[in-house]
Scaffold this motif. Structure first.
Motif, PDB file in Angstrom:
ATOM      1  N   ASP A 146       0.812  -1.217   0.000  1.00 18.29           N
ATOM      2  CA  ASP A 146       0.000   0.000   0.000  1.00 18.29           C
ATOM      3  C   ASP A 146       0.847   1.269   0.000  1.00 18.29           C
ATOM      4  O   ASP A 146       0.587   2.192  -0.770  1.00 18.29           O
ATOM      5  CB  ASP A 146      -0.948   0.023   1.201  1.00 18.29           C
ATOM      6  CG  ASP A 146      -2.066  -0.999   1.070  1.00 18.29           C
ATOM      7  OD1 ASP A 146      -2.368  -1.418  -0.068  1.00 18.29           O
ATOM      8  OD2 ASP A 146      -2.643  -1.365   2.106  1.00 18.29           O
ATOM      9  N   ALA A 147       1.843   1.332   0.854  1.00 20.80           N
ATOM     10  CA  ALA A 147       2.673   2.543   0.946  1.00 20.80           C
ATOM     11  C   ALA A 147       3.409   2.802  -0.364  1.00 20.80           C
ATOM     12  O   ALA A 147       3.535   3.957  -0.792  1.00 20.80           O
ATOM     13  CB  ALA A 147       3.665   2.426   2.099  1.00 20.80           C
TER      14      ALA A 147
ATOM     15  N   GLN B  56       0.835   3.982  -3.033  1.00 15.23           N
ATOM     16  CA  GLN B  56       0.443   5.369  -2.782  1.00 15.23           C
ATOM     17  C   GLN B  56       1.529   6.338  -3.216  1.00 15.23           C
ATOM     18  O   GLN B  56       1.242   7.371  -3.831  1.00 15.23           O
ATOM     19  CB  GLN B  56       0.111   5.557  -1.306  1.00 15.23           C
ATOM     20  CG  GLN B  56      -1.162   4.872  -0.877  1.00 15.23           C
ATOM     21  CD  GLN B  56      -1.357   4.905   0.632  1.00 15.23           C
ATOM     22  OE1 GLN B  56      -0.594   5.517   1.353  1.00 15.23           O
ATOM     23  NE2 GLN B  56      -2.407   4.238   1.102  1.00 15.23           N
ATOM     24  N   ASN B  57       2.775   6.016  -2.898  1.00 16.95           N
ATOM     25  CA  ASN B  57       3.898   6.873  -3.277  1.00 16.95           C
ATOM     26  C   ASN B  57       4.014   6.984  -4.799  1.00 16.95           C
ATOM     27  O   ASN B  57       4.178   8.079  -5.342  1.00 16.95           O
ATOM     28  CB  ASN B  57       5.196   6.336  -2.671  1.00 16.95           C
ATOM     29  CG  ASN B  57       6.377   7.248  -2.935  1.00 16.95           C
ATOM     30  OD1 ASN B  57       6.271   8.464  -2.845  1.00 16.95           O
ATOM     31  ND2 ASN B  57       7.502   6.651  -3.260  1.00 16.95           N
TER      32      ASN B  57
ATOM     33  N   ASP C 221       1.676   6.329  -7.025  1.00 14.72           N
ATOM     34  CA  ASP C 221       0.479   6.985  -7.568  1.00 14.72           C
ATOM     35  C   ASP C 221       0.616   8.503  -7.489  1.00 14.72           C
ATOM     36  O   ASP C 221       0.227   9.214  -8.417  1.00 14.72           O
ATOM     37  CB  ASP C 221      -0.781   6.537  -6.821  1.00 14.72           C
ATOM     38  CG  ASP C 221      -1.283   5.167  -7.255  1.00 14.72           C
ATOM     39  OD1 ASP C 221      -0.796   4.644  -8.290  1.00 14.72           O
ATOM     40  OD2 ASP C 221      -2.162   4.623  -6.564  1.00 14.72           O
ATOM     41  N   ARG C 222       1.172   9.003  -6.374  1.00 13.70           N
ATOM     42  CA  ARG C 222       1.367  10.451  -6.235  1.00 13.70           C
ATOM     43  C   ARG C 222       2.338  10.979  -7.286  1.00 13.70           C
ATOM     44  O   ARG C 222       2.253  12.142  -7.682  1.00 13.70           O
ATOM     45  CB  ARG C 222       1.869  10.804  -4.835  1.00 13.70           C
ATOM     46  CG  ARG C 222       0.814  10.726  -3.754  1.00 13.70           C
ATOM     47  CD  ARG C 222       1.278  11.380  -2.452  1.00 13.70           C
ATOM     48  NE  ARG C 222       2.605  10.964  -2.033  1.00 13.70           N
ATOM     49  CZ  ARG C 222       2.864   9.943  -1.211  1.00 13.70           C
ATOM     50  NH1 ARG C 222       1.876   9.224  -0.716  1.00 13.70           N
ATOM     51  NH2 ARG C 222       4.103   9.652  -0.871  1.00 13.70           N
TER      52      ARG C 222
ATOM     53  N   ASP D 249       4.665  16.252  -6.320  1.00  9.80           N
ATOM     54  CA  ASP D 249       4.632  15.436  -5.103  1.00  9.80           C
ATOM     55  C   ASP D 249       5.841  15.759  -4.237  1.00  9.80           C
ATOM     56  O   ASP D 249       6.936  15.258  -4.468  1.00  9.80           O
ATOM     57  CB  ASP D 249       4.610  13.952  -5.461  1.00  9.80           C
ATOM     58  CG  ASP D 249       4.719  13.052  -4.241  1.00  9.80           C
ATOM     59  OD1 ASP D 249       4.220  13.449  -3.170  1.00  9.80           O
ATOM     60  OD2 ASP D 249       5.312  11.974  -4.368  1.00  9.80           O
TER      61      ASP D 249
END
Length: 115
Positions: free
Chosen positions: A28-29, A32-33, A35-36, A91
């Motif tokens: 997940d982390a 998310q990173n 994706d940003r 980001d």
């Protein structure tokens, strides 16, 4: 100088192996990173492969220095791309880790030449 090269190479290799596993497992982390930074999900296996190749090159470079220097140069280019992707996407959260790994890649390359 060799001790610095050893520390930088092993530390970077361990981080890269963990990062590659995170990409392959779609942690997940990590997702998310990325994706940003607007990284397409289809790139994850290729990025993980590049990280694993870099990690193996750094570790093999402890025995055969030119390979370690080449791996550090390749990783420097990889992390220039990562920094650029985070900057382009606006980001700021992912910029710090990418910049740190860029610095560590440069340090491993410079120390491999100097030691």
């Amino acid at each position: 100088m060799f001790i610095g090269y050893l520390v930088a190479s092993v530390l970077l290799a361990l981080i890269l192996i963990g990062s590659a596993i995170g990409k392959l497992r779609r942690a997940d982390a990590v997702v998310q990173n990325l994706d940003r930074a607007a990284v397409p999900h289809g790139w994850y296996p290729w990025l993980a492969t590049a990280e694993l190749a870099g990690a193996l090159g750094l570790l093999a470079g402890l025995a055969y220095r030119p390979l370690g220097t080449a791996a550090a140069a390749g990783l420097t280019l990889y992390f220039i791309g990562a920094v650029a992707a985070h900057l382009k996407a606006g980001d700021r959260n992912g910029l710090g880790p990418a910049s740190f790994l860029l610095f560590l890649s440069i340090a491993a390359g410079v120390l491999s030449v100097l030691s």
